[in-house]
Design a protein around this motif. Structure first.
Motif, PDB file in Angstrom:
ATOM      1  N   TRP A  56       1.112  -0.801  -0.091  1.00  0.00           N
ATOM      2  CA  TRP A  56       0.065   0.283   0.549  1.00  0.00           C
ATOM      3  C   TRP A  56       1.111   0.978  -0.102  1.00  0.00           C
ATOM      4  N   GLU A  57       0.247   2.554  -0.659  1.00  0.00           N
ATOM      5  CA  GLU A  57       1.271   3.203  -0.582  1.00  0.00           C
ATOM      6  C   GLU A  57      -0.305   4.421  -0.514  1.00  0.00           C
ATOM      7  N   PHE A  58      -0.371   5.313   1.307  1.00  0.00           N
ATOM      8  CA  PHE A  58      -0.575   6.893   1.060  1.00  0.00           C
ATOM      9  C   PHE A  58      -0.138   7.533   1.306  1.00  0.00           C
ATOM     10  N   GLY A  59      -1.008   7.765  -0.111  1.00  0.00           N
ATOM     11  CA  GLY A  59      -0.486   9.680  -0.510  1.00  0.00           C
ATOM     12  C   GLY A  59      -0.334  10.919   0.001  1.00  0.00           C
ATOM     13  N   ARG A  60      -0.087  11.917   0.266  1.00  0.00           N
ATOM     14  CA  ARG A  60      -0.475  12.860   1.159  1.00  0.00           C
ATOM     15  C   ARG A  60      -1.256  13.691   0.860  1.00  0.00           C
ATOM     16  N   ASP A  61      -1.701  13.550  -0.524  1.00  0.00           N
ATOM     17  CA  ASP A  61      -3.132  14.309  -1.396  1.00  0.00           C
ATOM     18  C   ASP A  61      -4.111  13.625  -0.590  1.00  0.00           C
ATOM     19  N   GLY A  62      -4.115  12.131   0.336  1.00  0.00           N
ATOM     20  CA  GLY A  62      -5.040  11.652   0.581  1.00  0.00           C
ATOM     21  C   GLY A  62      -5.021   9.930  -1.019  1.00  0.00           C
ATOM     22  N   LYS A  63      -5.086   9.836  -2.123  1.00  0.00           N
ATOM     23  CA  LYS A  63      -4.160   9.108  -2.839  1.00  0.00           C
ATOM     24  C   LYS A  63      -3.859   7.585  -2.239  1.00  0.00           C
ATOM     25  N   ILE A  64      -4.586   6.648  -2.528  1.00  0.00           N
ATOM     26  CA  ILE A  64      -4.046   5.556  -1.890  1.00  0.00           C
ATOM     27  C   ILE A  64      -4.024   3.895  -2.604  1.00  0.00           C
ATOM     28  N   LYS A  65      -2.965   3.720  -3.359  1.00  0.00           N
ATOM     29  CA  LYS A  65      -2.315   2.845  -4.061  1.00  0.00           C
ATOM     30  C   LYS A  65      -2.383   1.402  -3.575  1.00  0.00           C
ATOM     31  N   ARG A  66      -3.202   0.330  -3.925  1.00  0.00           N
ATOM     32  CA  ARG A  66      -2.921  -0.607  -4.154  1.00  0.00           C
ATOM     33  C   ARG A  66      -2.093  -1.693  -4.799  1.00  0.00           C
ATOM     34  N   VAL A  67      -1.265  -2.419  -4.901  1.00  0.00           N
ATOM     35  CA  VAL A  67      -0.617  -3.223  -5.698  1.00  0.00           C
ATOM     36  C   VAL A  67      -0.391  -4.786  -4.866  1.00  0.00           C
ATOM     37  N   GLU A  68      -1.529  -5.398  -5.441  1.00  0.00           N
ATOM     38  CA  GLU A  68      -1.300  -6.791  -5.276  1.00  0.00           C
ATOM     39  C   GLU A  68      -0.197  -7.929  -5.225  1.00  0.00           C
ATOM     40  N   ILE A  69      -0.473  -8.574  -4.304  1.00  0.00           N
ATOM     41  CA  ILE A  69       1.165  -9.632  -4.902  1.00  0.00           C
ATOM     42  C   ILE A  69       0.281 -10.720  -4.733  1.00  0.00           C
ATOM     43  N   PRO A  70       1.563 -11.391  -5.775  1.00  0.00           N
ATOM     44  CA  PRO A  70       0.941 -13.121  -6.672  1.00  0.00           C
ATOM     45  C   PRO A  70       1.323 -13.753  -5.736  1.00  0.00           C
ATOM     46  N   LYS A  71       0.108 -14.429  -5.823  1.00  0.00           N
ATOM     47  CA  LYS A  71       0.054 -16.252  -4.259  1.00  0.00           C
ATOM     48  C   LYS A  71       1.334 -16.886  -4.592  1.00  0.00           C
ATOM     49  N   LYS A  72       1.786 -16.943  -5.929  1.00  0.00           N
ATOM     50  CA  LYS A  72       3.057 -18.311  -5.461  1.00  0.00           C
ATOM     51  C   LYS A  72       3.835 -17.389  -4.318  1.00  0.00           C
ATOM     52  N   SER A  73       4.057 -15.498  -4.768  1.00  0.00           N
ATOM     53  CA  SER A  73       4.816 -15.330  -3.773  1.00  0.00           C
ATOM     54  C   SER A  73       4.158 -15.220  -2.401  1.00  0.00           C
ATOM     55  N   VAL A  74       2.783 -15.678  -1.449  1.00  0.00           N
ATOM     56  CA  VAL A  74       2.327 -14.719  -0.751  1.00  0.00           C
ATOM     57  C   VAL A  74       2.848 -16.599  -0.455  1.00  0.00           C
ATOM     58  N   LYS A  75       2.217 -17.567  -0.692  1.00  0.00           N
ATOM     59  CA  LYS A  75       2.888 -19.269  -0.356  1.00  0.00           C
ATOM     60  C   LYS A  75       4.094 -19.136  -0.357  1.00  0.00           C
ATOM     61  N   HIS A  76       5.381 -18.922  -0.391  1.00  0.00           N
ATOM     62  CA  HIS A  76       6.273 -18.095  -0.083  1.00  0.00           C
ATOM     63  C   HIS A  76       6.750 -17.845   1.191  1.00  0.00           C
ATOM     64  N   LEU A  77       6.257 -16.462   1.175  1.00  0.00           N
ATOM     65  CA  LEU A  77       5.941 -15.548   2.770  1.00  0.00           C
ATOM     66  C   LEU A  77       5.525 -16.935   3.362  1.00  0.00           C
ATOM     67  N   HIS A  78       4.591 -17.241   3.313  1.00  0.00           N
ATOM     68  CA  HIS A  78       3.130 -17.903   3.882  1.00  0.00           C
ATOM     69  C   HIS A  78       4.230 -19.293   4.807  1.00  0.00           C
ATOM     70  N   ASP A  79       4.907 -20.260   3.966  1.00  0.00           N
ATOM     71  CA  ASP A  79       5.936 -20.864   4.189  1.00  0.00           C
ATOM     72  C   ASP A  79       7.044 -21.161   4.911  1.00  0.00           C
ATOM     73  N   ARG A  80       7.389 -19.202   4.782  1.00  0.00           N
ATOM     74  CA  ARG A  80       8.280 -18.586   6.036  1.00  0.00           C
ATOM     75  C   ARG A  80       7.907 -18.043   7.488  1.00  0.00           C
ATOM     76  N   ILE A  81       6.631 -17.743   7.943  1.00  0.00           N
ATOM     77  CA  ILE A  81       6.280 -16.726   8.927  1.00  0.00           C
ATOM     78  C   ILE A  81       5.558 -17.684  10.064  1.00  0.00           C
ATOM     79  N   VAL A  82       5.886 -17.536  11.200  1.00  0.00           N
ATOM     80  CA  VAL A  82       5.692 -18.094  12.806  1.00  0.00           C
ATOM     81  C   VAL A  82       5.199 -16.500  13.575  1.00  0.00           C
ATOM     82  N   LEU A  83       3.920 -17.199  13.652  1.00  0.00           N
ATOM     83  CA  LEU A  83       3.030 -15.861  14.723  1.00  0.00           C
ATOM     84  C   LEU A  83       2.681 -16.326  15.838  1.00  0.00           C
TER      85      LEU A  83
END
Length: 290
Positions: A118-145
């Motif tokens: 997420w990018e939250f602009g000074r002017d109030g604009k908000i930009k969202r970049v969705e992370i691909p599911k392949k990368s999400v799986k890579h992330l999940h495989d390495r995180i303990v909460l």
């Protein structure tokens, strides 16, 4: 009756830059992911009923932002048709109406779901970049909460950090946290870089205020020593949860095994199993509930 549910979140980078006055002056950047620990709310006979379900209260998982998203959707379900407007309205509700200092990232994850930069602009604009599911799986495989056993009040920690005298001294620290967040999306599948980015983020996060790292957090990091590349408190810290980022799935399982024994000596501390949640806020009619 209409029931609304929304996911909580873990922030992979740290927050802070999404909250005013920093966001208004410099803009913010966050990498976070909605998780399948959902909160819910329903309007019954004019009374709002909310439920944390399986989410620990004051956990640093963005519960307040998710609940306030639910509150607005229960009151006005048509808001689900304009998610960006809903996101901004939750921020107004929290900061201007309730009077609790908060950023944008919690409701962003609750409304949209998935893992996003997420990018939250000074002017109030908000930009969202969705992370691909392949990368999400890579992330999940390495995180303990892990829930650290001590609860936090994010608004209290925010107030301490953003006190005028303190905030002016910490602008550079928050900006460094933001710059680390900006490097994360392109490096999600590089565990060595991600581990270092998370580690460096935590070191900066702790500079913001002495209350952010608790005794329980120090004990839990000591238990995990040698089995993770980076760790940090979710949300504002000062209690709640931590994420531990490991080298691979094998190391993740070793860390989980270590925690199963080691956390017994810390009252209330526990591993929280999770999956990333791609659904976002959802309106469910009564006749669909079982």
């Amino acid at each position: 009756m209409i029931k609304v549910t929304a996911p909580t979140r873990i922030d992979i980078s740290a927050g802070w830059s999404d909250a005013d006055p920093f966001r208004h002056e410099f803009g913010g950047a966050i990498l976070n992911g909605a998780i399948n620990l959902r909160v819910s709310g329903s309007l019954e006979k004019g009374k709002l009923i909310t439920d944390l379900e399986k989410v620990p209260a004051n956990s640093g998982l963005g519960t307040s932002g998710a609940l306030r998203t639910v509150y607005l959707l229960v009151s006005n379900p048509s808001l689900i048709e304009n998610k960006m407007e809903l996101l901004k309205r939750v921020n107004i509700l929290e900061n201007s109406i309730i009077g609790q200092r908060a950023g944008f990232q919690d409701q962003a994850a609750a409304i949209y779901g998935g893992v996003n930069f997420w990018e939250f602009g000074r002017d109030g604009k908000i930009k969202r970049v969705e992370i691909p599911k392949k990368s999400v799986k890579h992330l999940h495989d390495r995180i303990v909460l892990v829930f650290t056993g001590s609860r936090h009040e994010s608004s209290s920690v925010h107030e301490e950090v953003f006190r005028p005298n303190n905030f002016m001294k910490k602008i550079e620290v928050i900006n460094k946290i933001k710059l680390l967040a900006e490097k994360m999306p392109e490096n999600i599948e590089n565990e060595h870089i991600m581990g270092k980015l998370i580690f460096d983020t935590w070191e900066l996060q702790k500079e913001l205020h002495s209350s952010i790292e608790t005794d329980n957090m120090r004990k839990i990091q000591k238990i995990a020593d040698g089995l993770y590349l980076g760790a940090r408190a979710t949300g504002a810290g000062g209690g709640g949860c931590m994420i531990f980022y490991t080298h691979d799935k094998k190391e993740k399982q070793k860390l989980i095994a270590k925690f199963r024994n080691g956390l017994r000596g810390i009252d209330g501390a526990k591993i929280i199993p999770f999956e990333f949640d791609f659904n976002g806020a959802r309106i469910e009619k009564k006749d669909k509930l079982k």
